[in-house]
Scaffold this active site. Structure first.
Site, PDB file in Angstrom:
ATOM      1  N   LYS A 140     -38.790  91.912   3.759  1.00 11.32           N
ATOM      2  CA  LYS A 140     -39.134  90.948   5.057  1.00 11.32           C
ATOM      3  C   LYS A 140     -39.474  89.696   4.731  1.00 11.32           C
ATOM      4  O   LYS A 140     -39.792  88.694   5.638  1.00 11.32           O
ATOM      5  CB  LYS A 140     -40.471  91.762   5.736  1.00 11.32           C
ATOM      6  CG  LYS A 140     -39.933  93.083   6.224  1.00 11.32           C
ATOM      7  CD  LYS A 140     -41.053  93.587   7.245  1.00 11.32           C
ATOM      8  CE  LYS A 140     -40.914  95.178   7.279  1.00 11.32           C
ATOM      9  NZ  LYS A 140     -39.878  95.765   8.189  1.00 11.32           N
TER      10      LYS A 140
ATOM     11  N   ASP B  11     -52.333  96.284   5.799  1.00 15.16           N
ATOM     12  CA  ASP B  11     -50.608  96.210   5.746  1.00 15.16           C
ATOM     13  C   ASP B  11     -50.168  94.710   5.921  1.00 15.16           C
ATOM     14  O   ASP B  11     -50.434  94.168   7.120  1.00 15.16           O
ATOM     15  CB  ASP B  11     -50.331  97.293   7.207  1.00 15.16           C
ATOM     16  CG  ASP B  11     -48.753  97.320   7.185  1.00 15.16           C
ATOM     17  OD1 ASP B  11     -48.160  96.373   6.627  1.00 15.16           O
ATOM     18  OD2 ASP B  11     -48.466  98.169   7.992  1.00 15.16           O
TER      19      ASP B  11
ATOM     20  N   HIS C 215     -48.124 100.478  12.440  1.00 13.59           N
ATOM     21  CA  HIS C 215     -46.647 101.013  12.160  1.00 13.59           C
ATOM     22  C   HIS C 215     -47.053 102.374  11.800  1.00 13.59           C
ATOM     23  O   HIS C 215     -48.063 102.713  10.867  1.00 13.59           O
ATOM     24  CB  HIS C 215     -46.120 100.099  11.317  1.00 13.59           C
ATOM     25  CG  HIS C 215     -44.692 100.256  10.921  1.00 13.59           C
ATOM     26  ND1 HIS C 215     -44.358 101.382   9.924  1.00 13.59           N
ATOM     27  CD2 HIS C 215     -43.422  99.779  11.251  1.00 13.59           C
ATOM     28  CE1 HIS C 215     -43.071 101.361   9.843  1.00 13.59           C
ATOM     29  NE2 HIS C 215     -42.563 100.638  10.657  1.00 13.59           N
TER      30      HIS C 215
ATOM     31  N   CYS D 194     -41.419 101.895  15.547  1.00 11.92           N
ATOM     32  CA  CYS D 194     -42.184 102.628  14.636  1.00 11.92           C
ATOM     33  C   CYS D 194     -43.725 102.635  15.016  1.00 11.92           C
ATOM     34  O   CYS D 194     -44.798 102.420  14.134  1.00 11.92           O
ATOM     35  CB  CYS D 194     -42.121 102.537  13.043  1.00 11.92           C
ATOM     36  SG  CYS D 194     -40.475 102.845  12.525  1.00 11.92           S
TER      37      CYS D 194
ATOM     38  N   GLN E 264     -45.817  92.263   7.740  1.00 12.28           N
ATOM     39  CA  GLN E 264     -45.506  91.210   8.845  1.00 12.28           C
ATOM     40  C   GLN E 264     -46.218  90.029   8.490  1.00 12.28           C
ATOM     41  O   GLN E 264     -45.935  88.819   9.430  1.00 12.28           O
ATOM     42  CB  GLN E 264     -45.530  91.525  10.319  1.00 12.28           C
ATOM     43  CG  GLN E 264     -44.792  92.993  10.592  1.00 12.28           C
ATOM     44  CD  GLN E 264     -43.266  92.860  10.347  1.00 12.28           C
ATOM     45  OE1 GLN E 264     -42.542  91.628  10.546  1.00 12.28           O
ATOM     46  NE2 GLN E 264     -42.495  93.632  10.593  1.00 12.28           N
TER      47      GLN E 264
HETATM   48  N1  7TS Z   1     -46.056  98.041   8.250  1.00 14.12           N
HETATM   49  C1  7TS Z   1     -45.372  97.039   9.212  1.00 14.12           C
HETATM   50  C2  7TS Z   1     -46.468  96.210  10.034  1.00 14.12           C
HETATM   51  C3  7TS Z   1     -44.126  97.094   9.370  1.00 14.12           C
HETATM   52  O1  7TS Z   1     -43.649  96.210  10.292  1.00 14.12           O
HETATM   53  C4  7TS Z   1     -43.269  97.854   8.741  1.00 14.12           C
HETATM   54  C5  7TS Z   1     -41.786  97.741   8.883  1.00 14.12           C
HETATM   55  C6  7TS Z   1     -43.899  98.838   7.688  1.00 14.12           C
HETATM   56  C7  7TS Z   1     -45.132  98.865   7.494  1.00 14.12           C
HETATM   57  C8  7TS Z   1     -42.927  99.578   6.774  1.00 14.12           C
HETATM   58  O2  7TS Z   1     -42.370  98.384   5.950  1.00 14.12           O
HETATM   59  P1  7TS Z   1     -41.044  99.140   4.747  1.00 14.12           P
HETATM   60  O3  7TS Z   1     -40.548  97.925   4.223  1.00 14.12           O
HETATM   61  O4  7TS Z   1     -41.672 100.116   3.886  1.00 14.12           O
HETATM   62  O5  7TS Z   1     -40.074  99.911   5.719  1.00 14.12           O
HETATM   63  N2  7TS Z   1     -41.390  97.457   9.976  1.00 14.12           N
HETATM   64  C9  7TS Z   1     -40.207  97.355  10.649  1.00 14.12           C
HETATM   65  C10 7TS Z   1     -39.983  96.828  11.963  1.00 14.12           C
HETATM   66  O6  7TS Z   1     -40.449  96.393  12.525  1.00 14.12           O
HETATM   67  N3  7TS Z   1     -38.572  97.284  12.325  1.00 14.12           N
HETATM   68  O7  7TS Z   1     -38.181  97.757  11.335  1.00 14.12           O
HETATM   69  C11 7TS Z   1     -39.085  98.197  10.234  1.00 14.12           C
END
Ligand code: 7TS
Length: 414
Positions: free
Chosen positions: A233, A207, A130, A372, A210
């Protein structure tokens, strides 16, 4: 005798906790929410905990002599312990509250190099990251003179381990890899990735954005040096997350942001810094968010949630089977044997955006686009995918409606 933990998963009991799912969109279509990888829905218990805190318990923390402040501090710190147990960290102070995965990774990317990186050193990421686990390392490398290296992704959407082993050497100082790909659903072999990096003395950031919503995570078993994830999430509130870091490494790193709470002494000229975890928590934190995170962890540990992982796996497998069965033109992007969370696909020549819009009109919420992960899209020679991603509240019946919706979209767009 070995005690086996019985799965007591009950999807109806789960769904009853999510009033949002029990609604029609556009006034007529039952909502089917297949976008949990972007953000999961929230159970009542999480919303109630946040509301209760704001209505009856709010005060700033770590600074008041009065009852409410002490009570709020106590609750906030209890969630730190709860989070520690949830991911099996060794110490409370290894749990840093952040605003989310992105913030946690940026914290490490902004401070790690100051203690650990010399110009010419190397940092490894994979081609499926990501942007949140790529851009901060680009920035760090630009600043520190380190070189960024990339592990390729195979045609089936897997981390190419042989290529990774070839990239590792004594100059490698950090490896940053996702546990689960948000676009492909691939579960990466992070335990092996970590142990190989450690053979070369490199540290590893995982990371976990997910993975935490779907898999049991044990940071001590993995032996990762950092693990970042987001509450929103995993059924918790937005704007709050966790960075786990090994105590001895966090202690070596300088503070991230300056301000209240992260200092020990301050003169006009110079300050000394507080110990962990406060060194990395400058300013008034998202107290309500942290309390909501605590409620989300409680939710994920309930009896009727035990076995959610298997249920989610069944829904994902069923969805992929149905996609293959009903659409000759289907192209699933990400066919690793170990997957969780969701499926990305393209339907013939139909544009992902058009498919997403038509599904939405039928009540089915999916995400479309590059998710992303632009470099990953380039790797597969595409501009985006349709992604159906699941939470523990989704069902095979919903998948059936989604498949019917896709057939409709195919007819309309062809
Ligand atoms: N890393 C991964 C693997 C992610 O899927 C996401 C967000 C992030 C980092 C960033 O997370 P945040 O909570 O700091 O924004 N992924 C997604 C997605 O798949 N669709 O919208 C956000």
């Amino acid at each position: 005798m070995l005690k086996t933990k019985k799965n007591t998963f009950d999807v109806d009991a789960v769904r009853a906790e999510f009033p949002v799912l029990d609604q029609k969109v556009y006034g007529k279509k039952q909502l089917i929410y297949f976008d949990s990888a972007a953000s999961s829905q929230k159970p009542k218990s999480v919303a109630d905990a946040v509301a209760h805190y704001y209505l009856y318990e709010h005060a700033n923390i770590h600074r008041g002599v009065h009852f409410l402040s002490q009570q709020a501090t106590d609750q906030y710190e209890k969630v730190r312990k709860k989070t520690r147990d949830f991911i099996n960290a060794a110490y409370d102070e290894e749990i840093i509250f952040t605003s989310g995965t992105t913030d946690g990774i940026n914290l490490v990317a902004a401070t790690f190099d100051r203690a650990y990186i010399q110009p010419g050193d190397e940092v490894i990421v994979s081609g499926m990251e990501h942007h949140s686990n790529l851009v901060p390392w680009q920035m760090m490398c630009e600043r520190s003179g380190a070189v960024l290296k990339f592990v390729p992704v195979s045609d089936s959407g897997e981390f190419v381990f042989d290529a990774y082993e070839k990239l590792l050497n004594s100059k490698t100082k950090l490896v940053a890899v996702s546990h689960v790909s948000n676009t492909l659903g691939t579960i990466n072999p992070v335990k092996n990735i970590i142990s190989k990096a450690h053979d070369f003395g490199a540290k590893v950031l995982i990371d976990g954005a997910q993975s935490v919503p779907h898999l049991k995570v044990d940071v001590r078993d993995l032996d990762c040096d950092f693990y970042a994830f987001s509450a929103h999430k995993m059924y918790g509130p937005t704007g709050v997350g966790v960075l786990y870091g090994k105590k001895e490494i966090l202690n070596e790193m300088p503070p991230y942001r300056g301000g209240g709470e992260m200092i020990k002494t301050v003169t006009l000229e110079k300050s000394t810094y507080n110990g962990l975890p406060h060194k990395f928590e400058a300013g008034t934190p998202n107290i309500a968010g942290v309390i909501g995170l605590g409620a989300a962890i409680d939710f994920m540990l309930r009896d009727y949630v035990k076995g959610a992982e298997e249920h989610e796996h069944e829904v994902l497998q069923y969805c992929e089977e149905q996609l293959r069965r009903h659409f000759n033109e289907i192209k699933i992007i990400g066919e690793a044997p170990e997957k969780t969370g969701g499926v990305s696909f393209l339907l013939g020549d139909l544009h992902h955006y058009d498919v997403g819009v038509l599904l939405d009109r039928l009540g089915v919420a999916v995400r479309t686009g590059h998710h992303c992960t632009e470099p990953l899209m380039t790797r597969f020679g595409i501009t985006g995918t349709v992604r159906a991603s699941f939470g523990m509240y989704n069902t095979k019946d919903e998948v059936d409606v989604f498949i019917d919706g896709l057939k409709h979209a195919e007819r309309m767009l062809s």
